[in-house]
Design an enzyme around this catalytic site. Structure first.
Site, PDB file in Angstrom:
ATOM      1  N   ASP A  43      16.605 -18.068  25.889  1.00 29.50           N
ATOM      2  CA  ASP A  43      16.287 -19.479  25.995  1.00 29.50           C
ATOM      3  C   ASP A  43      17.558 -20.199  26.444  1.00 29.50           C
ATOM      4  OD1 ASP A  43      15.775 -22.186  25.603  1.00 29.50           O
ATOM      5  OD2 ASP A  43      14.337 -21.775  23.997  1.00 29.50           O
ATOM      6  N   TYR A  72      14.881 -31.588  30.706  1.00 32.95           N
ATOM      7  CA  TYR A  72      15.203 -32.966  30.318  1.00 32.95           C
ATOM      8  C   TYR A  72      16.535 -33.085  29.620  1.00 32.95           C
ATOM      9  CZ  TYR A  72      12.985 -31.213  26.028  1.00 32.95           C
ATOM     10  OH  TYR A  72      12.631 -30.449  24.953  1.00 32.95           O
ATOM     11  N   LYS A  73      17.211 -31.953  29.368  1.00 30.45           N
ATOM     12  CA  LYS A  73      18.530 -32.010  28.736  1.00 30.45           C
ATOM     13  C   LYS A  73      19.583 -32.161  29.846  1.00 30.45           C
ATOM     14  CE  LYS A  73      16.782 -29.817  24.599  1.00 30.45           C
ATOM     15  NZ  LYS A  73      16.414 -28.582  23.925  1.00 30.45           N
ATOM     16  N   ARG A  82      26.793 -34.597  16.452  1.00 28.70           N
ATOM     17  CA  ARG A  82      26.759 -33.732  17.635  1.00 28.70           C
ATOM     18  C   ARG A  82      27.052 -34.545  18.894  1.00 28.70           C
ATOM     19  NH1 ARG A  82      21.403 -30.502  19.612  1.00 28.70           N
ATOM     20  NH2 ARG A  82      20.683 -32.637  19.868  1.00 28.70           N
ATOM     21  N   PHE A 140      16.490 -22.311  17.772  1.00 29.47           N
ATOM     22  CA  PHE A 140      15.807 -23.591  17.590  1.00 29.47           C
ATOM     23  C   PHE A 140      14.454 -23.315  16.902  1.00 29.47           C
ATOM     24  CE2 PHE A 140      13.399 -27.293  19.079  1.00 29.47           C
ATOM     25  CZ  PHE A 140      14.334 -28.308  18.928  1.00 29.47           C
TER      26      PHE A 140
HETATM   27  C1  LIG Z   1      15.165 -28.536  23.182  1.00 23.82           C
HETATM   28  C2  LIG Z   1      14.688 -27.188  22.832  1.00 23.82           C
HETATM   29  C3  LIG Z   1      13.305 -26.909  22.758  1.00 23.82           C
HETATM   30  C4  LIG Z   1      12.285 -27.981  22.966  1.00 23.82           C
HETATM   31  O1  LIG Z   1      11.010 -27.507  23.266  1.00 23.82           O
HETATM   32  P1  LIG Z   1       9.923 -28.491  23.881  1.00 23.82           P
HETATM   33  O2  LIG Z   1       8.682 -27.710  23.908  1.00 23.82           O
HETATM   34  O3  LIG Z   1      10.418 -28.914  25.231  1.00 23.82           O
HETATM   35  O4  LIG Z   1       9.823 -29.693  22.985  1.00 23.82           O
HETATM   36  C5  LIG Z   1      12.934 -25.598  22.503  1.00 23.82           C
HETATM   37  N1  LIG Z   1      13.856 -24.623  22.301  1.00 23.82           N
HETATM   38  C6  LIG Z   1      15.179 -24.873  22.343  1.00 23.82           C
HETATM   39  C7  LIG Z   1      16.141 -23.773  22.127  1.00 23.82           C
HETATM   40  C8  LIG Z   1      15.630 -26.161  22.585  1.00 23.82           C
HETATM   41  O5  LIG Z   1      16.936 -26.417  22.600  1.00 23.82           O
END
Ligand SMILES: *Cc1c(COP(=O)(O)O)cnc(C)c1O
Length: 394
Positions: free
Chosen positions: A181, A206-207, A353, A110
């Site tokens: 992660d 939050y996911k 998705r 990400f």
């Molecule tokens: C959703 C997601 C994030 C989001 O980071 P925030 O700081 O909570 O906005 C970061 N890394 C990955 C791999 C994600 O899927």
């Protein structure tokens, strides 16, 4: 037994296939949040920190979350957002290998994870390097120049899942530190960080964990290394004795040192209710149902929407809890689908998705989603001007 749909507040007639991005509201959270607002903050004011246990809550909820990722007690801390936790964990990991200079990651990561690594490298002002290779080239790229292997377990675009145990083993054989992660894994797939022996894991709540927009992230540190970490974000609540107000920073015990500042008490109240739903659920069962629902979806879409190409691994063992299909007009098609009450999302360049969340989805939902998607595709419902305009959040 799954599903536990009645535990969530979902709009009627909607099939929600975006719980991988933002989970729905747990019904009980409304009552709990309003109790915290009215009784705790409203009546106890500042005494809430002591009377209502606000100060210990990030660690307490860390222990509630721990079994979902296979973590030992007192190894998980909540707070901040995932970007911050990536930064903290990466910096801590580099500190464990001071003689090495390379961070290895993959191009499926990400963006924020890679951005935070770039920012950290810039701030360190030393000759660190971020090496980014293709996801399937990771194992071959692990050698004794690598300080940290930093990967996202499940790819946010395609759902492709790394073999966490095998890569962690290879990482350790090369003498490097392993940082995972778990943003798209926690609450989605059966993981066991203690068995995997990775040094660090981070993720958001939050996911798949349904704690609401902006909910705090989590960080895990393996118990035998937690006390060796020199925190880069040396905030007062990670201090050994915050209320001694000492002039110099001294890190708190184990993962306490990953705290930075004042925790978001109201959002923690929502998280508490969201995590309570996992009590008594088995991750093996959740994973089994997720695979069944995903397979049903893939089968339905492939037989009825030949214009869509599966962009996720076909083998369920190599896939997380989401499925993506590539389509040239994917954005517009997703807008048309949403207008017909099937909610997924779109990722560049052309991916539609869909997330599968067995806590509130069953076979009927999947069949309905396939019916509507097939209508959108067969009748080209996406080909309307109102579906072409790209919104800020896709
Ligand atoms: C959703 C997601 C994030 C989001 O980071 P925030 O700081 O909570 O906005 C970061 N890394 C990955 C791999 C994600 O899927």
């Amino acid at each position: 037994m799954l599903p536990i749909k009645h535990c969530f507040s979902l709009p009627a007639d909607t099939v929600y296939l975006d719980g991988n991005s933002l989970g729905p509201l747990p019904v009980h959270a409304q009552e709990n949040l309003s109790r915290v607002l009215q009784q705790e903050w409203g009546q106890h004011l500042i005494q809430g920190w002591n009377l209502d246990g606000w100060m210990e809550q990030p660690a307490r909820l860390g222990n509630t979350l721990a079994p979902i990722i296979g973590a030992e007690p007192n190894t998980v801390m909540l707070g901040d957002t995932l970007s911050i936790k990536v930064f903290q964990a990466l910096s801590a990991a580099l500190g464990l290998r001071p003689e090495r200079r390379v961070i290895l990651s993959d191009s499926g990561n990400f963006p924020t994870d890679l951005y935070m690594a770039e920012g950290l490298i810039h701030g360190l002002q030393q000759d660190y390097e971020l090496k980014v290779v293709e996801p399937d080239a990771i194992e071959a790229a692990i050698d004794d120049s690598i300080a940290v292997v930093m990967l996202t377990h499940v790819d946010y675009c395609t759902g492709r899942m790394h073999d966490m145990d095998r890569i962690t083993q290879a990482t350790h054989q090369a003498g490097a530190v392993s940082l995972w992660d778990l943003a798209h894994s926690a609450g989605a797939v059966d993981i066991d960080v203690s068995q995997c022996r990775c040094e660090f894991a981070v993720g958001c709540t939050y996911k798949y964990l349904n704690a609401g927009p902006g909910a705090p992230a989590f960080i895990y540190a393996r118990p035998d290394i937690a006390d060796k970490i020199e925190p880069i974000l040396s905030g007062w609540l990670g201090h050994d004795k915050p209320f001694a107000f000492e002039r110099k920073y001294r890190a708190g015990e184990s993962v306490e040192r990953f705290r930075v500042g004042t925790p978001p008490v109201l959002q923690m109240a929502v998280l508490e209710s969201a995590l309570a739903l996992w009590q008594g659920l088995s991750m093996a069962e959740v994973r089994k149902r997720s695979i069944e629902l995903s397979e049903l979806f893939i089968e339905g879409v492939e037989s009825r929407c030949p214009m869509l190409d599966l962009a996720s691994p076909r083998d369920a063992q190599q896939r997380g809890s989401q499925v993506s299909f590539a389509f040239e007009h994917g954005y517009a098609a997703m807008q048309a689908l949403i207008a017909n009450n099937v909610i997924g999302d779109f990722r560049q360049p052309n991916l539609m998705r869909f997330g599968f969340t067995p806590l509130y989805l069953d076979e009927k939902d999947i069949e309905r989603a396939v019916d509507i998607l097939s209508d959108v595709m067969t009748n080209r419902l996406w080909n309307k001007p109102e579906f072409q305009k790209v919104k800020a959040v896709t």
